[in-house]
Scaffold this motif. Structure first.
Motif, PDB file in Angstrom:
ATOM      1  N   LYS A   1      -0.261  -4.433 -10.005  1.00 50.85           N
ATOM      2  CA  LYS A   1      -1.652  -4.873  -9.953  1.00 50.85           C
ATOM      3  C   LYS A   1      -1.816  -6.103  -9.069  1.00 50.85           C
ATOM      4  O   LYS A   1      -0.910  -6.947  -8.983  1.00 50.85           O
ATOM      5  CB  LYS A   1      -2.158  -5.181 -11.363  1.00 50.85           C
ATOM      6  CG  LYS A   1      -2.229  -3.974 -12.278  1.00 50.85           C
ATOM      7  CD  LYS A   1      -2.855  -4.343 -13.615  1.00 50.85           C
ATOM      8  CE  LYS A   1      -3.012  -3.120 -14.501  1.00 50.85           C
ATOM      9  NZ  LYS A   1      -3.660  -3.471 -15.798  1.00 50.85           N
TER      10      LYS A   1
ATOM     11  N   TYR B   1       0.679 -10.589  -7.013  1.00 52.39           N
ATOM     12  CA  TYR B   1       0.814  -9.278  -7.639  1.00 52.39           C
ATOM     13  C   TYR B   1       1.637  -9.410  -8.934  1.00 52.39           C
ATOM     14  O   TYR B   1       2.442 -10.323  -9.083  1.00 52.39           O
ATOM     15  CB  TYR B   1       1.512  -8.290  -6.715  1.00 52.39           C
ATOM     16  CG  TYR B   1       0.835  -8.129  -5.369  1.00 52.39           C
ATOM     17  CD1 TYR B   1      -0.190  -7.187  -5.186  1.00 52.39           C
ATOM     18  CD2 TYR B   1       1.226  -8.905  -4.284  1.00 52.39           C
ATOM     19  CE1 TYR B   1      -0.814  -7.039  -3.961  1.00 52.39           C
ATOM     20  CE2 TYR B   1       0.610  -8.759  -3.040  1.00 52.39           C
ATOM     21  CZ  TYR B   1      -0.411  -7.822  -2.887  1.00 52.39           C
ATOM     22  OH  TYR B   1      -1.022  -7.686  -1.685  1.00 52.39           O
TER      23      TYR B   1
ATOM     24  N   ASN C   1      -6.593   2.794  -7.754  1.00 50.52           N
ATOM     25  CA  ASN C   1      -6.764   1.990  -8.968  1.00 50.52           C
ATOM     26  C   ASN C   1      -5.386   1.775  -9.597  1.00 50.52           C
ATOM     27  O   ASN C   1      -5.070   2.335 -10.651  1.00 50.52           O
ATOM     28  CB  ASN C   1      -7.695   2.702  -9.950  1.00 50.52           C
ATOM     29  CG  ASN C   1      -7.958   1.888 -11.199  1.00 50.52           C
ATOM     30  OD1 ASN C   1      -7.884   0.652 -11.175  1.00 50.52           O
ATOM     31  ND2 ASN C   1      -8.226   2.565 -12.306  1.00 50.52           N
ATOM     32  N   PRO C   2      -4.535   0.986  -8.948  1.00 46.26           N
ATOM     33  CA  PRO C   2      -3.145   0.827  -9.390  1.00 46.26           C
ATOM     34  C   PRO C   2      -3.019   0.227 -10.786  1.00 46.26           C
ATOM     35  O   PRO C   2      -3.704  -0.739 -11.116  1.00 46.26           O
ATOM     36  CB  PRO C   2      -2.544  -0.104  -8.326  1.00 46.26           C
ATOM     37  CG  PRO C   2      -3.710  -0.848  -7.765  1.00 46.26           C
ATOM     38  CD  PRO C   2      -4.850   0.126  -7.795  1.00 46.26           C
ATOM     39  N   GLN C   3      -2.139   0.833 -11.589  1.00 49.01           N
ATOM     40  CA  GLN C   3      -1.878   0.353 -12.939  1.00 49.01           C
ATOM     41  C   GLN C   3      -0.472  -0.200 -13.102  1.00 49.01           C
ATOM     42  O   GLN C   3      -0.173  -0.840 -14.105  1.00 49.01           O
ATOM     43  CB  GLN C   3      -2.098   1.493 -13.941  1.00 49.01           C
ATOM     44  CG  GLN C   3      -3.524   2.014 -13.982  1.00 49.01           C
ATOM     45  CD  GLN C   3      -4.518   0.926 -14.338  1.00 49.01           C
ATOM     46  OE1 GLN C   3      -4.373   0.259 -15.367  1.00 49.01           O
ATOM     47  NE2 GLN C   3      -5.527   0.735 -13.499  1.00 49.01           N
TER      48      GLN C   3
ATOM     49  N   GLU D   1       2.156   5.189  -7.740  1.00 50.41           N
ATOM     50  CA  GLU D   1       1.006   5.060  -8.637  1.00 50.41           C
ATOM     51  C   GLU D   1       0.352   6.425  -8.880  1.00 50.41           C
ATOM     52  O   GLU D   1       0.265   7.256  -7.980  1.00 50.41           O
ATOM     53  CB  GLU D   1      -0.033   4.101  -8.044  1.00 50.41           C
ATOM     54  CG  GLU D   1       0.424   2.651  -7.937  1.00 50.41           C
ATOM     55  CD  GLU D   1       0.312   1.891  -9.250  1.00 50.41           C
ATOM     56  OE1 GLU D   1      -0.100   2.503 -10.270  1.00 50.41           O
ATOM     57  OE2 GLU D   1       0.628   0.682  -9.256  1.00 50.41           O
TER      58      GLU D   1
ATOM     59  N   LYS E   1       0.831  -1.213   0.000  1.00 56.24           N
ATOM     60  CA  LYS E   1       0.000   0.000   0.000  1.00 56.24           C
ATOM     61  C   LYS E   1       0.863   1.260   0.000  1.00 56.24           C
ATOM     62  O   LYS E   1       0.626   2.207  -0.756  1.00 56.24           O
ATOM     63  CB  LYS E   1      -0.928   0.008   1.207  1.00 56.24           C
ATOM     64  CG  LYS E   1      -1.857   1.238   1.252  1.00 56.24           C
ATOM     65  CD  LYS E   1      -2.731   1.244   2.482  1.00 56.24           C
ATOM     66  CE  LYS E   1      -3.688   2.438   2.438  1.00 56.24           C
ATOM     67  NZ  LYS E   1      -3.002   3.720   2.310  1.00 56.24           N
TER      68      LYS E   1
ATOM     69  N   ARG F   1       2.530   1.771  -3.387  1.00 54.12           N
ATOM     70  CA  ARG F   1       1.558   2.262  -4.367  1.00 54.12           C
ATOM     71  C   ARG F   1       1.249   3.745  -4.136  1.00 54.12           C
ATOM     72  O   ARG F   1       1.108   4.515  -5.085  1.00 54.12           O
ATOM     73  CB  ARG F   1       0.274   1.439  -4.282  1.00 54.12           C
ATOM     74  CG  ARG F   1       0.358   0.083  -4.973  1.00 54.12           C
ATOM     75  CD  ARG F   1      -0.870  -0.745  -4.680  1.00 54.12           C
ATOM     76  NE  ARG F   1      -0.957  -1.912  -5.533  1.00 54.12           N
ATOM     77  CZ  ARG F   1      -1.801  -2.921  -5.310  1.00 54.12           C
ATOM     78  NH1 ARG F   1      -2.621  -2.889  -4.254  1.00 54.12           N
ATOM     79  NH2 ARG F   1      -1.841  -3.957  -6.124  1.00 54.12           N
ATOM     80  N   ASP F   2       1.124   4.133  -2.879  1.00 50.70           N
ATOM     81  CA  ASP F   2       0.840   5.535  -2.557  1.00 50.70           C
ATOM     82  C   ASP F   2       1.913   6.462  -3.116  1.00 50.70           C
ATOM     83  O   ASP F   2       1.641   7.620  -3.452  1.00 50.70           O
ATOM     84  CB  ASP F   2       0.736   5.731  -1.042  1.00 50.70           C
ATOM     85  CG  ASP F   2      -0.553   5.162  -0.462  1.00 50.70           C
ATOM     86  OD1 ASP F   2      -1.497   4.924  -1.233  1.00 50.70           O
ATOM     87  OD2 ASP F   2      -0.600   4.942   0.768  1.00 50.70           O
TER      88      ASP F   2
ATOM     89  N   ASN G   1      -2.830   6.749  -9.453  1.00 50.66           N
ATOM     90  CA  ASN G   1      -4.041   6.639  -8.645  1.00 50.66           C
ATOM     91  C   ASN G   1      -3.928   5.373  -7.798  1.00 50.66           C
ATOM     92  O   ASN G   1      -4.273   4.284  -8.257  1.00 50.66           O
ATOM     93  CB  ASN G   1      -5.285   6.582  -9.531  1.00 50.66           C
ATOM     94  CG  ASN G   1      -6.568   6.458  -8.725  1.00 50.66           C
ATOM     95  OD1 ASN G   1      -6.548   6.532  -7.489  1.00 50.66           O
ATOM     96  ND2 ASN G   1      -7.685   6.270  -9.409  1.00 50.66           N
ATOM     97  N   PRO G   2      -3.430   5.486  -6.567  1.00 49.17           N
ATOM     98  CA  PRO G   2      -3.217   4.308  -5.714  1.00 49.17           C
ATOM     99  C   PRO G   2      -4.468   3.460  -5.509  1.00 49.17           C
ATOM    100  O   PRO G   2      -4.370   2.254  -5.282  1.00 49.17           O
ATOM    101  CB  PRO G   2      -2.740   4.919  -4.385  1.00 49.17           C
ATOM    102  CG  PRO G   2      -2.158   6.243  -4.773  1.00 49.17           C
ATOM    103  CD  PRO G   2      -3.011   6.733  -5.898  1.00 49.17           C
TER     104      PRO G   2
END
Length: 234
Positions: free
Chosen positions: A223, A230, A218-220, A213, A206, A209-210, A215-216
């Motif tokens: 994933k 993952y 909606n991770p691209q 990403e 998390k 990703r924060d 948009n954490p």
């Protein structure tokens, strides 16, 4: 810059892998002569670190195999610094040897010296040390991570903890491959040498990703593959 490591002792092998990756190297770890001969690829590695005593053979035979195909720098790991062992290794074309137990800082210094002598110093191999994935760029020499700002289009430096950085490198080195939580946990030793537990891994994913990403929520980039783990797709 890729380093080929042959070490049958799990603790030493994983410790080496962790230490080298922390320095920005990409590491392929093998545990037996059979596995080493199978996984070796010509023109793929910048340095080899070979244990001498193996469960199904010895590092000398692996050294001969490699040297017949390519003049790549080789460092031997040995539990015995008897003169005959040292001489045999050097006569086979090895560039250096390190006796167990060894200090990580000493090994890293020897690696840099061998790479410098061979002309494969990672400071001169810029392309090998720049890793790109989606909107991020990693400069492995400096352990520096840049993320492109969606609004400005400019790259901005982000601060990652040691474990977050190692986690990111793990995904980058395994693009297109689903990594199970168990496989990640096996690699993610914390700085005190203890395993990272399952709950802590969720927190680190998390946090990473924060930071990287767009948009954490909606991770691209990293994933989730439900029920499996993952994946970094690009």
């Amino acid at each position: 810059m890729r380093v080929f490591v042959l070490e049958d002792d799990d603790a030493i092998g994983m410790g080496l892998k962790y230490s080298l990756e922390k320095e920005g190297y990409e590491v392929i770890l093998t545990k037996s002569q059979k596995e080493a001969l199978k996984d070796w690829k010509k023109g793929f590695y910048s340095l080899c670190i070979l244990d001498i005593n193996l469960p199904d053979g010895n590092g000398y035979d692996v050294c001969r195999f490699i040297k017949e195909k390519e003049d790549v720098p080789i460092i031997f790991l040995t539990a015995n610094d008897a003169e005959v062992n040292v001489v045999m290794g050097l006569e086979l074309g090895a560039d250096d040897y390190v006796c167990k137990p060894f200090r990580v800082n000493e090994l890293m210094a020897r690696i840099r010296t061998v790479l410098r002598r061979s002309g494969k110093d990672k400071s001169s191999q810029n392309d090998d040390n720049i890793i790109k994935a989606g909107n991020i760029t990693i400069y492995a020499n400096e352990a520096k991570v840049l993320v492109k700002n969606v609004l400005t289009g400019k790259e901005e430096s982000v601060e990652l903890t040691a474990l977050e950085y190692r986690l990111l490198l793990m995904f980058c080195h395994n693009k297109g491959t689903v990594l199970s939580r168990n496989s990640i946990l096996e690699e993610m030793w914390d700085v005190s040498g203890d395993f990272v537990n399952d709950n802590t891994l969720t927190v680190y994913i998390k946090r990473l990703r924060d930071k990287i990403e767009k948009n954490p929520a909606n991770p691209q980039l990293i994933k989730t593959v439900r029920g499996l783990g993952y994946i970094m797709e690009r």
